[in-house]
Design an enzyme around this catalytic site. Sequence first.
Site, PDB file in Angstrom:
ATOM      1  CG  ASP A 113      -1.835   1.040   1.447  1.00  0.00           C
ATOM      2  OD1 ASP A 113      -2.606   1.116   0.456  1.00  0.00           O
ATOM      3  OD2 ASP A 113      -1.832   2.114   2.285  1.00  0.00           O
TER       4      ASP A 113
ATOM      5  CD  GLU B 233      -2.685   2.378  -3.165  1.00  0.00           C
ATOM      6  OE1 GLU B 233      -3.665   3.256  -3.420  1.00  0.00           O
ATOM      7  OE2 GLU B 233      -1.826   2.693  -2.285  1.00  0.00           O
TER       8      GLU B 233
END
Length: 650
Positions: free
Chosen positions: A284, A326
Amino acid sequence: MYEQASHSLLNEILIELKPEIGNLRLRHFYMRLGANFYSIHSLFKLLYGERADFKEQMVCLVETLAARYIERPSHLRNSDLAREKNYNWFLSQKWVGMALYCDRFAGDLQGLREKLGYLQELGINLLHVMPILDCPAQHSDGGYAVRDFCRVDERFGTVDDVEALALSLKRRDMLLALDVVVNHTSNEHEWARRARLGDKKYQDYFYVFENREIPDIYEESMPEIFPETAPGNFTWDEEMGRWVMTVFNHYQWDLNYHNPAVLIEMIDIILFWANKGADILRLDAVAFLWKKMGTACQNEREAHLVLQLMKDCCQVTAPGVLFIAEAIVAPGEISKYFGEDAIIAKECEIAYNASLMALLWDAVATKNTRLLRWGVKNLPDKLARATWLNYVRCHDDIGLGFDDNDVRQAGYDPFLHRRFLVEYFTGKYPTSPARGMPFAENLKTGDARISGSLASLVGLESALERNDADGIDAAIRTILLLHSVILSFGGIPLLYYGDAIGTLNNLEYLADPARRDDNRWLHRSHFDWNKAERRRQSGTVEQRIFSALKKMIAIRKELDAFADFDSRQLIQVDNESLLVYARTDPQNIRNRILVICNFNIEAQVLPVITLRTHGFFQPDGLRDVCSGNHIAVEDETINIPALSALWLVE
Ligand code: GLC
């Protein structure tokens, strides 16, 4: 690569390892360590070479890798070996993914196992289960404010349930993708708790400052991520009596990768989840991993070095496990997260194609492909053996992250065009049927992003309310058109749960104080299984979307030309409603598919002359594999129905 300095260090480290590691038979581990060590050592030295405890930290890193290798279950070691042999396995067109929240979709992890049949019915074989780890209930950022990286939120189940899910998926030949939130922790994480109590060791895990001097310098060049709800990038912690860097929400403390202990902890956590059976780990917010004064603190070179290290280390212990980056950043930056060299500087095998996502939404609003074509044309090359994650929407807002030069080349003013798009998708633009909401509006810069479910953004909600059959038809066509691009573009398509049955916006979140300020919950509904049942009833909205998607997915899997070997060729045609590209199977270049997408609400007539120069329609018509129809050439033109895509083969 054999390099003497690193090899001599490796020899020393191997002697210094804890006896229980040294004594075990770790043939594959040592082989992979040898292969990756030069790179691991060089990167670690670049980042931490100045430190007095450099060697100690290196030993600690290698011990971490070894300990997780020893623990790695034999079935996963076997899968590593199989994937090392068939290393292009993930580029195959057979993979089709879906992202979902286990609680919103199926109650909990056990419930999710019982619902795998639904996913298989649609053809999904890669499941991204949105974050499931322990977070504070009131301050969770949808699971991205983790309090304990090795503990599952008890409402969802246990670590054993994750392992059981991974095994069920494996039996069905499905892949499991899980998140590792590498950039920050919750302010209730043990490390933050100890830092707050004054423990210097853990204060060094974060960016902690006694006064505003340094934070103010950082602020000069750092943008704001959630300007409405979490302005600024630092939060005063009363108990600690210090400022702490919080780029996202005030309760998410940014981890300090200038400290090697942080990197080693996070690699350990990555390997922990690899050992629980995750095939893919979604890392992330990777663009934010390295903070440096005087910069935007995004996409820094060291962030890439950290990722290279994470990849090299994962290759030693769990080489079958892939990373998804991401990084929702500018088009020119995203592809760098694949790494800039497949051997010596590899990062993540997969990256979110946020550029294509935003471009597709542009085509929906404008009904033309001017910007989409520029954007696709200028999409940076990626590494071989890396692949895009193509998506129409995800759990986050839709950011309008185009390259301004592309916007200008398409004939628009970047500022005004973005404003038009926000007005269009929030339904303010006069003819717009969309029902989105602006997200993270920044009054200082005029920026905004967009929240809302796919179906509501393309006008299904408003058309249903008006009982407008044509509007419903156009919305369904748009949903299918967008999916037809992500299924044929090259890369792994990632559907979003609920979209296959036309899920509309959901306002329930407004009643929840912990969520009401974050309108991304508009499109994070509880999955409506009664609605899903209607997929079996002919003529319903659900059936029309679900069955068409199911068919497209099945067809994609059969077409070798759709595997991602960088074989997309954009074809410029003289009609700005259309996006046209060819996909070729590199193993057999006669095996080609011509994809033609029409974003206009009117049917389009396309002269075949350009297509002929690319070897299509010579001399006959082609067959659309989705409808089975023969597309005939009449008066040297073909007809492309409104809001539709053709996948044409000879
Ligand atoms: C990622 C997640 C997003 C979250 C943010 C901060 O961008 O996708 O949902 O808010 O990270 O963790």
